[in-house]
Design an enzyme around this catalytic site. Sequence first.
Site, PDB file in Angstrom:
ATOM      1  N   SER A  76      32.474  40.320  39.686  1.00 53.33           N
ATOM      2  CA  SER A  76      33.683  40.124  38.605  1.00 53.33           C
ATOM      3  C   SER A  76      34.203  41.238  37.997  1.00 53.33           C
ATOM      4  O   SER A  76      35.330  41.254  37.200  1.00 53.33           O
ATOM      5  CB  SER A  76      33.093  39.206  37.267  1.00 53.33           C
ATOM      6  OG  SER A  76      32.233  39.956  36.575  1.00 53.33           O
ATOM      7  N   LYS A  91      32.036  42.989  30.790  1.00 56.13           N
ATOM      8  CA  LYS A  91      33.739  42.947  30.829  1.00 56.13           C
ATOM      9  C   LYS A  91      34.180  44.223  30.347  1.00 56.13           C
ATOM     10  O   LYS A  91      33.620  45.133  29.673  1.00 56.13           O
ATOM     11  CB  LYS A  91      34.035  41.807  30.261  1.00 56.13           C
ATOM     12  CG  LYS A  91      33.544  40.547  30.658  1.00 56.13           C
ATOM     13  CD  LYS A  91      33.796  40.116  32.161  1.00 56.13           C
ATOM     14  CE  LYS A  91      32.968  38.883  32.357  1.00 56.13           C
ATOM     15  NZ  LYS A  91      33.082  38.439  33.808  1.00 56.13           N
TER      16      LYS A  91
END
Length: 302
Positions: free
Chosen positions: A106, A177
Amino acid sequence: MDTEAQHTERDRSSDEEERSRSARVSGPNAGTAAGMAAGPEADEATDAAAADAGRGGDGSEGDDGDAASSGALTWRRTGLIGGACMVFLLLFSHFVLQPFLIPSGSMEPTLRVGDRILVNKLAYRFGDEPHRGDVVVFDGTGSFVQEQPEGNPVTGLLRGAAAALGLAEPDETDFVKRVVGTGGDRVICCDKDGRITVNGVPVPETYVLLGDRPSDVPFDIVVPDGTLWVMGDHRSQSSDSRDHLGRPGGGMVPVDKVIGRADWIGWPVDRWSTVPATDAFDAVPERSTGGHGGHGGHGGHG
């Protein structure tokens, strides 16, 4: 001649008697004198002989005992040093620098599957807060995932220790993230050129995986104070703040849930480097000057 013979025999007899008397007199005295002279040495020799006898005659049992004792001390010392090192590593990992294993793509191309990153847990500990563009690791409990009932405490402790040393995947509630919006920011996707804007300024996201669009999900949100809007660099494969639009919390991550900033890639060897910084947000003003926007779109992707 007879007289001479008699004298000779008398002399021989006298000599034999003299020797006999000498033997009777000097024998016991000589033994006593020798015993007195050799007494201490004899006692020491006797003690040494007894000690040797107690050891099996050649001292081998004593040597084996010393070797066994020395070996036990060595193992005990090694165990203590190993235990102390483990405690130090766990404390260091808990308070200063913790390794995390990257389990998914991701965050590609910045972070790859199998990378072990080193998370600086002091980055935000002394009053500083995450900035736009920072790559952070955070606990998504209550924002990305629901509260889970507690499991076996022993299993959890062992798994936590292994994860703290980078030997196991992080908890399913831990995420990595990139910060795109901080408290007060208005984040919109997308402008007429297909770019994300923050506080009205387009962001040139050069860190996004080549070929991915900034977002397939339109949104227009204002980040509440004390929270973050986060997104993965591999936008088409990242489950991030966009996937929680319309849910409690709206995809925002509380700042106090941030574990630390990912500063280095420590493994594999050919990936040794710092996590690249970005200047994509340099032109963005500190706070939003626009009104509070609503959610421009809902939905999500993996």
